[in-house]
Design a protein around this motif. Structure first.
Motif, mmCIF file in Angstrom:
data_model
loop_
_atom_site.group_PDB
_atom_site.id
_atom_site.type_symbol
_atom_site.label_atom_id
_atom_site.label_comp_id
_atom_site.label_asym_id
_atom_site.label_seq_id
_atom_site.Cartn_x
_atom_site.Cartn_y
_atom_site.Cartn_z
ATOM 1 N N GLU A 46 0.820 -1.214 0.000
ATOM 2 C CA GLU A 46 0.000 0.000 0.000
ATOM 3 C C GLU A 46 0.852 1.262 0.000
ATOM 4 O O GLU A 46 0.521 2.241 -0.669
ATOM 5 C CB GLU A 46 -0.924 -0.014 1.215
ATOM 6 N N HIS B 270 4.009 1.742 -1.109
ATOM 7 C CA HIS B 270 4.816 1.968 -2.306
ATOM 8 C C HIS B 270 4.097 1.536 -3.581
ATOM 9 O O HIS B 270 4.704 1.568 -4.655
ATOM 10 C CB HIS B 270 6.147 1.213 -2.185
ATOM 11 N N ASN B 271 2.850 1.116 -3.445
ATOM 12 C CA ASN B 271 2.061 0.670 -4.591
ATOM 13 C C ASN B 271 2.789 -0.424 -5.375
ATOM 14 O O ASN B 271 2.900 -0.382 -6.610
ATOM 15 C CB ASN B 271 1.746 1.847 -5.518
ATOM 16 N N PHE C 25 2.392 -3.232 -6.989
ATOM 17 C CA PHE C 25 1.286 -4.009 -7.540
ATOM 18 C C PHE C 25 1.699 -5.424 -7.922
ATOM 19 O O PHE C 25 0.845 -6.318 -8.047
ATOM 20 C CB PHE C 25 0.683 -3.280 -8.754
ATOM 21 N N SER D 242 -0.080 3.061 -12.892
ATOM 22 C CA SER D 242 -0.845 2.882 -11.657
ATOM 23 C C SER D 242 -0.305 3.694 -10.483
ATOM 24 O O SER D 242 -0.918 3.702 -9.415
ATOM 25 C CB SER D 242 -0.886 1.405 -11.272
ATOM 26 N N PHE D 243 0.815 4.355 -10.655
ATOM 27 C CA PHE D 243 1.416 5.094 -9.544
ATOM 28 C C PHE D 243 0.711 6.432 -9.344
ATOM 29 O O PHE D 243 0.330 7.099 -10.318
ATOM 30 C CB PHE D 243 2.906 5.322 -9.786
ATOM 31 N N GLN E 96 6.432 8.187 -6.051
ATOM 32 C CA GLN E 96 6.101 6.822 -5.637
ATOM 33 C C GLN E 96 6.717 5.806 -6.597
ATOM 34 O O GLN E 96 7.223 4.767 -6.170
ATOM 35 C CB GLN E 96 4.581 6.646 -5.599
#
Length: 233
Positions: free
Chosen positions: A51, A53-54, A56, A122-123, A128
């Protein structure tokens, strides 16, 4: 032949492999093993990382990423222990091929991972994105430095075949004595014979502790320079 890995580079490699063991077993392996195998604090730590640092890849766990993690757990983890031991005793050149295989494999697997981070939309911010890339980058840069270092290092000959070399040196010495040596040639031949006899007795340059090894390398370099100067005269 180049000197073995010493000083700060050896220290960085030791820290890298020592810390890689718990990270792989307790964090990365959660991508392929059921969550129930891990205590709650480790699950929460991974969830915080995903969550914050994302990450995925660790969150969604695509099949291709799970395949890389499976190779890491089954192939790399056993090598981590071997690498730590040989780096700790300063005998890492004895498993040069293992280091080359490991570093080439890791560099290859890190390319699609970092490529995914670079191209993903997605960032929430570029900060990030580059923070996550910075977290993963040491696992490309350190193996790459290892690959380059051992790729240019000559194969280290062990004392296993030293007896034959020592015998050859003694035969060569007999022939030189028959024809007579100049003072400079005699001194150089004596140095070579001493090295050959040392290998025949199982004493190899690379078996020495790191401080003693550095001193011997300097002495050999000085002796070689002196012998070259005397021969030229």
């Amino acid at each position: 032949q180049l000197e073995p890995v010493m000083g700060w580079h050896r220290f960085v490699l030791l820290v890298y492999f020592v810390t890689h063991i718990p990270i792989t077993i307790f964090i990365d392996a959660q991508a392929i093993f059921p969550a129930k195998l891990y205590p709650k604090p480790l699950q929460e730590l991974l969830q915080w990382h995903v969550e914050r640092h994302n990450d995925f890849l660790m969150g969604d766990k695509p099949i291709w990423f799970q395949s890389i993690v499976l190779a890491e757990v089954t192939l790399q983890v056993p090598f981590f222990f071997v690498a730590v031991y040989y780096l700790f005793v300063c005998q890492h050149f004895r498993i040069r091929t293992g280091f080359l295989i490991y570093s080439a494999h890791v560099c290859t697997t890190m390319v699609p991972i970092l490529g995914e981070f670079c191209r993903s939309e997605s960032f929430a911010s570029e900060y990030q994105r580059w923070t996550l890339i910075a977290i993963y980058s040491p696992y490309l840069l350190i193996p790459l430095s290892l690959l380059l270092r051992f790729a240019v290092m000559g194969e280290i000959k062990h004392a296993d075949g030293g007896g034959g070399r020592g015998a050859a040196g003694r035969q060569g010495g007999t022939g030189n004595a028959g024809r007579g040596l100049t003072p400079g040639e005699d001194k150089a031949h004596g140095s070579n014979m001493a090295g050959a006899n040392g290998e025949a007795n199982g004493e190899h340059l690379w078996d020495k502790p790191e401080p003693q090894l550095r001193m011997m390398l300097r002495k050999r370099g000085t002796a070689a320079g002196n012998n070259s100067g005397e021969s030229a005269q």
